[in-house]
Design a protein around this motif. Sequence first.
Motif, PDB file in Angstrom:
ATOM      1  N   PHE A   1      94.234 -11.064-122.897  1.00  0.00           N
ATOM      2  CA  PHE A   1      93.136 -11.420-121.992  1.00  0.00           C
ATOM      3  C   PHE A   1      93.114 -10.447-120.827  1.00  0.00           C
ATOM      4  N   PRO A   2      91.937  -9.976-120.453  1.00  0.00           N
ATOM      5  CA  PRO A   2      91.829  -8.938-119.417  1.00  0.00           C
ATOM      6  C   PRO A   2      92.614  -9.259-118.155  1.00  0.00           C
ATOM      7  N   LEU A   3      93.436  -8.313-117.771  1.00  0.00           N
ATOM      8  CA  LEU A   3      94.229  -8.432-116.554  1.00  0.00           C
ATOM      9  C   LEU A   3      93.521  -7.689-115.443  1.00  0.00           C
ATOM     10  N   LEU A   4      92.962  -8.436-114.523  1.00  0.00           N
ATOM     11  CA  LEU A   4      92.238  -7.829-113.412  1.00  0.00           C
ATOM     12  C   LEU A   4      92.363  -8.730-112.201  1.00  0.00           C
ATOM     13  N   ASP A   5      92.975  -8.213-111.173  1.00  0.00           N
ATOM     14  CA  ASP A   5      93.036  -8.967-109.926  1.00  0.00           C
ATOM     15  C   ASP A   5      91.643  -9.088-109.350  1.00  0.00           C
ATOM     16  N   GLU A   6      91.386 -10.186-108.670  1.00  0.00           N
ATOM     17  CA  GLU A   6      90.062 -10.433-108.100  1.00  0.00           C
ATOM     18  C   GLU A   6      89.575  -9.274-107.235  1.00  0.00           C
ATOM     19  N   ASP A   7      90.446  -8.701-106.439  1.00  0.00           N
ATOM     20  CA  ASP A   7      90.036  -7.660-105.496  1.00  0.00           C
ATOM     21  C   ASP A   7      90.376  -6.260-105.984  1.00  0.00           C
ATOM     22  N   ASP A   8      90.600  -6.094-107.277  1.00  0.00           N
ATOM     23  CA  ASP A   8      91.025  -4.814-107.816  1.00  0.00           C
ATOM     24  C   ASP A   8      89.931  -4.128-108.627  1.00  0.00           C
ATOM     25  N   TRP A   9      88.662  -4.390-108.282  1.00  0.00           N
ATOM     26  CA  TRP A   9      87.556  -3.818-109.046  1.00  0.00           C
ATOM     27  C   TRP A   9      87.525  -2.293-108.956  1.00  0.00           C
ATOM     28  N   ASP A  10      87.829  -1.733-107.815  1.00  0.00           N
ATOM     29  CA  ASP A  10      87.804  -0.273-107.682  1.00  0.00           C
ATOM     30  C   ASP A  10      88.824   0.380-108.603  1.00  0.00           C
ATOM     31  N   ALA A  11      90.049  -0.149-108.606  1.00  0.00           N
ATOM     32  CA  ALA A  11      91.084   0.411-109.477  1.00  0.00           C
ATOM     33  C   ALA A  11      90.691   0.253-110.945  1.00  0.00           C
TER      34      ALA A  11
ATOM     35  N   ILE B   1      76.654   1.257-114.658  1.00  0.00           N
ATOM     36  CA  ILE B   1      75.789   0.079-114.568  1.00  0.00           C
ATOM     37  C   ILE B   1      76.500  -1.164-115.099  1.00  0.00           C
ATOM     38  N   GLY B   2      77.159  -1.039-116.228  1.00  0.00           N
ATOM     39  CA  GLY B   2      77.884  -2.173-116.796  1.00  0.00           C
ATOM     40  C   GLY B   2      79.008  -2.654-115.897  1.00  0.00           C
ATOM     41  N   SER B   3      79.746  -1.719-115.324  1.00  0.00           N
ATOM     42  CA  SER B   3      80.851  -2.091-114.438  1.00  0.00           C
ATOM     43  C   SER B   3      80.358  -2.789-113.180  1.00  0.00           C
ATOM     44  N   THR B   4      79.316  -2.227-112.591  1.00  0.00           N
ATOM     45  CA  THR B   4      78.816  -2.842-111.359  1.00  0.00           C
ATOM     46  C   THR B   4      78.168  -4.190-111.640  1.00  0.00           C
ATOM     47  N   SER B   5      77.519  -4.340-112.786  1.00  0.00           N
ATOM     48  CA  SER B   5      76.942  -5.641-113.150  1.00  0.00           C
ATOM     49  C   SER B   5      78.036  -6.686-113.333  1.00  0.00           C
ATOM     50  N   SER B   6      79.108  -6.321-114.020  1.00  0.00           N
ATOM     51  CA  SER B   6      80.222  -7.251-114.217  1.00  0.00           C
ATOM     52  C   SER B   6      80.847  -7.659-112.891  1.00  0.00           C
ATOM     53  N   GLU B   7      81.030  -6.684-112.019  1.00  0.00           N
ATOM     54  CA  GLU B   7      81.611  -6.993-110.714  1.00  0.00           C
ATOM     55  C   GLU B   7      80.694  -7.910-109.910  1.00  0.00           C
ATOM     56  N   ALA B   8      79.408  -7.621-109.923  1.00  0.00           N
ATOM     57  CA  ALA B   8      78.455  -8.444-109.160  1.00  0.00           C
ATOM     58  C   ALA B   8      78.445  -9.884-109.658  1.00  0.00           C
ATOM     59  N   VAL B   9      78.441 -10.072-110.977  1.00  0.00           N
ATOM     60  CA  VAL B   9      78.450 -11.425-111.538  1.00  0.00           C
ATOM     61  C   VAL B   9      79.746 -12.132-111.181  1.00  0.00           C
ATOM     62  N   SER B  10      80.854 -11.425-111.284  1.00  0.00           N
ATOM     63  CA  SER B  10      82.148 -12.022-110.981  1.00  0.00           C
ATOM     64  C   SER B  10      82.250 -12.427-109.518  1.00  0.00           C
ATOM     65  N   ARG B  11      81.813 -11.573-108.632  1.00  0.00           N
ATOM     66  CA  ARG B  11      81.893 -11.874-107.196  1.00  0.00           C
ATOM     67  C   ARG B  11      80.911 -12.966-106.785  1.00  0.00           C
ATOM     68  N   LYS B  12      79.880 -13.158-107.579  1.00  0.00           N
ATOM     69  CA  LYS B  12      78.874 -14.178-107.282  1.00  0.00           C
ATOM     70  C   LYS B  12      79.440 -15.582-107.484  1.00  0.00           C
ATOM     71  N   ARG B  13      80.359 -15.702-108.411  1.00  0.00           N
ATOM     72  CA  ARG B  13      80.974 -17.006-108.673  1.00  0.00           C
ATOM     73  C   ARG B  13      81.793 -17.425-107.460  1.00  0.00           C
ATOM     74  N   SER B  14      81.775 -18.698-107.197  1.00  0.00           N
ATOM     75  CA  SER B  14      82.495 -19.178-106.015  1.00  0.00           C
ATOM     76  C   SER B  14      84.003 -19.205-106.226  1.00  0.00           C
ATOM     77  N   ASP B  15      84.449 -19.364-107.465  1.00  0.00           N
ATOM     78  CA  ASP B  15      85.885 -19.442-107.710  1.00  0.00           C
ATOM     79  C   ASP B  15      86.240 -18.669-108.979  1.00  0.00           C
ATOM     80  N   GLU B  16      86.379 -17.369-108.819  1.00  0.00           N
ATOM     81  CA  GLU B  16      86.666 -16.506-109.965  1.00  0.00           C
ATOM     82  C   GLU B  16      87.991 -16.872-110.629  1.00  0.00           C
ATOM     83  N   ALA B  17      88.999 -17.225-109.837  1.00  0.00           N
ATOM     84  CA  ALA B  17      90.305 -17.566-110.403  1.00  0.00           C
ATOM     85  C   ALA B  17      90.196 -18.779-111.332  1.00  0.00           C
TER      86      ALA B  17
END
Length: 108
Positions: free
Chosen positions: A78-88, A38-54
């Motif tokens: 600082f967390p290293l996470l590519d925008e499209d690397d949520w699955d990994a 639940i926490g992971s999917t919530s974080s991903e949803a909030v992040s993807r909702k933003r228009s400019d995550e970078a």
Amino acid sequence: MGPNALRSSEFAYTALTTGGFDGVHLSSAAATLTHYVIGSTSSEAVSRKRSDEAATRSAVDAHLRAHIDEYPTLAGHFPLLDEDDWDAHFHRGMRLLLTGLTSPEARG
């Protein structure tokens, strides 16, 4: 709790009982896995909702570095996470979580 939540819980409980969990340890392990998902999917949803995550990540990074005395560990790691690397990211975290989850019997 609807049928989808019950099916997910049944899957988690079956996997964990097969791994040797029961009683309060089973409930705690199932809750841990559920909360991670639940926490992971919530974080991903909030992040993807933003228009400019970078741009957001860049602003947070700049803030951390400007306030390094308050956030020394975050600024240095600082967390290293590519925008499209949520699955990994999710699978890496789940592996870390599962390697630490052992039944009381397995711990001896």
